[in-house]
Design a protein around this motif. Structure first.
Motif, mmCIF file in Angstrom:
data_model
loop_
_atom_site.group_PDB
_atom_site.id
_atom_site.type_symbol
_atom_site.label_atom_id
_atom_site.label_comp_id
_atom_site.label_asym_id
_atom_site.label_seq_id
_atom_site.Cartn_x
_atom_site.Cartn_y
_atom_site.Cartn_z
ATOM 1 N N SER A 166 40.880 64.105 35.864
ATOM 2 C CA SER A 166 40.899 63.288 34.629
ATOM 3 C C SER A 166 39.488 63.005 34.146
ATOM 4 C CB SER A 166 41.573 61.939 34.900
ATOM 5 O OG SER A 166 42.947 62.080 34.970
ATOM 6 N N ARG B 170 37.154 64.428 30.583
ATOM 7 C CA ARG B 170 36.478 63.513 29.661
ATOM 8 C C ARG B 170 34.975 63.765 29.647
ATOM 9 N NH1 ARG B 170 41.276 61.777 31.294
ATOM 10 N NH2 ARG B 170 42.385 60.142 30.173
ATOM 11 N N ALA C 55 47.670 57.466 29.266
ATOM 12 C CA ALA C 55 46.221 57.502 29.033
ATOM 13 C C ALA C 55 45.859 58.686 28.152
ATOM 14 C CB ALA C 55 45.490 57.595 30.362
ATOM 15 N N GLN C 56 46.696 59.709 28.152
ATOM 16 C CA GLN C 56 46.403 60.874 27.305
ATOM 17 C C GLN C 56 46.564 60.520 25.831
ATOM 18 O OE1 GLN C 56 48.524 64.345 28.625
ATOM 19 N NE2 GLN C 56 47.610 64.278 30.657
ATOM 20 N N ASP D 237 50.869 60.260 39.139
ATOM 21 C CA ASP D 237 50.633 61.598 39.695
ATOM 22 C C ASP D 237 50.856 61.643 41.211
ATOM 23 O OD1 ASP D 237 50.005 62.550 37.190
ATOM 24 O OD2 ASP D 237 47.853 62.313 37.443
ATOM 25 N N LYS E 87 56.411 66.009 33.063
ATOM 26 C CA LYS E 87 55.114 66.445 33.594
ATOM 27 C C LYS E 87 55.134 67.981 33.697
ATOM 28 C CE LYS E 87 53.157 62.442 33.920
ATOM 29 N NZ LYS E 87 52.037 62.122 33.046
HETATM 30 C C1 S3P Z 1 46.060 61.909 32.688
HETATM 31 C C2 S3P Z 1 47.003 60.949 32.436
HETATM 32 C C3 S3P Z 1 48.368 61.025 32.988
HETATM 33 C C4 S3P Z 1 48.432 61.924 34.204
HETATM 34 C C5 S3P Z 1 47.738 63.232 33.986
HETATM 35 C C6 S3P Z 1 46.284 63.023 33.611
HETATM 36 C C7 S3P Z 1 44.754 61.789 32.020
HETATM 37 O O1 S3P Z 1 49.223 61.534 31.985
HETATM 38 O O2 S3P Z 1 49.767 62.163 34.579
HETATM 39 O O3 S3P Z 1 47.795 64.011 35.172
HETATM 40 O O4 S3P Z 1 43.791 62.454 32.445
HETATM 41 O O5 S3P Z 1 44.664 61.024 31.062
HETATM 42 P P1 S3P Z 1 49.856 60.549 30.856
HETATM 43 O O6 S3P Z 1 48.726 59.762 30.344
HETATM 44 O O7 S3P Z 1 50.467 61.397 29.790
HETATM 45 O O8 S3P Z 1 50.879 59.750 31.600
#
Ligand code: S3P
Length: 436
Positions: A23, A27, A167-168, A323, A350
């Motif tokens: 993650s 970024r 968070a995405q 995750d 997912k």
């Molecule tokens: C992530 C956020 C999560 C996570 C993904 C990575 C990120 O997804 O499951 O592996 O880097 O922001 P979601 O924000 O869609 O739940």
């Protein structure tokens, strides 16, 4: 498709060098591209997903030099990006597609975002809607990739309450907001990982955070200038989780994992392990690029037992360990009283339908498991080796490799190569610490 055989283990011993956090690496690459100057990123994730982000950035005119796990990005600020003629392939990576769509919308880049079969099946309306509200024009097939972003659109800041804890989505909107007119505020009811906010500050951007009784509001102003800022990416706590569970469940184990990220929005997995009686030590807390980091030491125990018999993993905690649920479901088979996971409907969208995948594989290995629409309950079970499918999902493959260590007899992971999505070298590292 390739198979990997896993034999039972007595314990795990040794030091494990984990890849950089996936993650945070996404970024780091994206924000470096939007910064003025050259950013050197050390311990950049080796994952195929982060490679997808790098390739997409290169295709819009960013110079990215890779030397082992060191990545140098020459940023362009908000100008000088080029709209690519060819489609941009996000591979298996939801984070690449959702975050890049936000960034590209803010920059007014015209492009077509494509992905593999799994990614094409995942929901994109969740970013199309807020980005469209801001003025972007995005064509899709029924809310799915390919996504076609129209060039030259100018965005206006928005205030958007995200309907699912993600968070995405939050990051996609904030990235668009950096180059929108006025301010952009994202409102989240459930706190999700805050790497974007932390890294924006690392690049000198002001991010305002207001925590209310019911929600958290995050605001950025359009036209913010990011300044290149070197960083070292913490080791990935989501990768650490596989080894932490295996070591906790195998008496006589002791493993150490240096430099693991300890961001509070990601550490619920450690809390669950502790609440199951596991021995987790956090040593040498420090900060790296505005993220907390530590060395983790995990030791095995004869008997894992829940400290609170009524403990159910549900509610706000779920986003924090979303995750890690596949590996925690494997942990549940070793815990007196098992574990129940609820409010985790997101698992169904997912890289695979993770609830269905876990239930199918746990049943094949003889576990006591019950499926719910929004989760599952796993009782303490004696696992037996079986041929289980990865479902093309890296976290399912790795979780069941650990299950294989804990089972009686031989386990085969069918289609194990998908681990490269987040953790190339996983099986070799696992074998290097296994004691038989
Ligand atoms: C992530 C956020 C999560 C996570 C993904 C990575 C990120 O997804 O499951 O592996 O880097 O922001 P979601 O924000 O869609 O739940």
């Amino acid at each position: 498709m390739h198979n990997m055989k896993i034999l039972p283990a007595r314990s795990l011993r040794g030091e494990i060098r984990l890849p950089g956090d996936k993650s945070i690496s996404h970024r780091a690459a994206i924000l470096s591209a939007l910064a003025h100057g050259v950013t050197t990123i050390s311990n950049f994730a080796s994952s195929a997903d982060c490679r997808s982000t790098v390739e997409v950035l290169r295709a819009v005119g960013i110079t990215v030099k890779i030397d082992g796990s060191t990545v140098r990005v020459t940023g362009r600020g908000s100008k000088g990006f080029s709209s690519p003629k060819l489609p941009l392939d996000c591979g298996n990576s939801g984070t690449t597609m959702r975050l890049f769509a936000g960034m590209a919308s803010g920059l007014g880049l015209g492009c077509k975002l494509i992905g593999d079969e799994s990614l094409t099946g995942r929901p994109m309306q969740r970013i199309i809607e807020p980005l469209t509200n801001m003025g972007a024009e995005i064509a899709s097939t029924d809310g799915h990739a390919p996504l076609l972003l129209a060039a030259g659109r100018k965005l206006t800041g928005t205030e958007y309450a995200i309907p699912v804890a993600s968070a995405q989505i939050k990051s996609s909107i904030l990235l668009a907001g950096l180059n929108a007119e006025g301010t952009t505020t994202v409102i989240e009811k459930v706190v999700t990982r805050d790497h974007t906010e932390r890294m924006l500050r690392h690049f000198g951007v002001e991010v305002t955070e207001t925590i209310g009784a019911e929600d958290r509001r995050i605001t950025v102003a359009g036209g913010a200038a990011l300044k290149a800022a070197d960083m070292t990416i913490p080791a990935d706590i989501s990768a650490a989780a596989f080894f932490a569970v295996a070591a906790s469940a195998l008496a006589g184990s002791e493993i150490s994992m240096p430099g693991v990220g300890l961001n509070p929005s990601r550490t619920a997995v450690l809390e669950v392990l502790r609440r199951c009686g596991a021995r987790i030590e956090v040593i040498g807390r420090r900060e790296a690029a505005n993220e907390p980091v530590c060395d983790l030491v995990v030791s095995g125990k004869e008997d894992l037992k829940r400290t609170d018999p009524n403990f159910v993993i549900r509610g706000a905690m779920v986003a924090n360990l979303i995750d890690e649920i596949p590996i925690l479901a494997v942990l549940a088979t070793q815990v007196d009283g098992g574990l129940e996971f609820r409010d985790a409907l997101e698992l169904r969208v997912k890289e695979s339908d993770r609830i269905a995948a876990m239930v199918a594989n746990l049943k094949l290995m003889g576990a006591d498991v019950q499926e719910f629409t929004d989760g599952l309950r796993v009782g303490r079970s004696r696992l037996r080796g079986a041929a289980v499918a990865s479902f093309g999902d890296h976290r399912i493959a790795m979780a069941f490799a650990v299950a294989g260590l804990l089972a009686k007899g031989e386990t085969t992971i069918v289609g194990h190569e998908c681990v490269d999505v987040s953790f190339p070298g996983f099986f070799q590292i696992l074998e290097s610490v296994v004691v038989r």
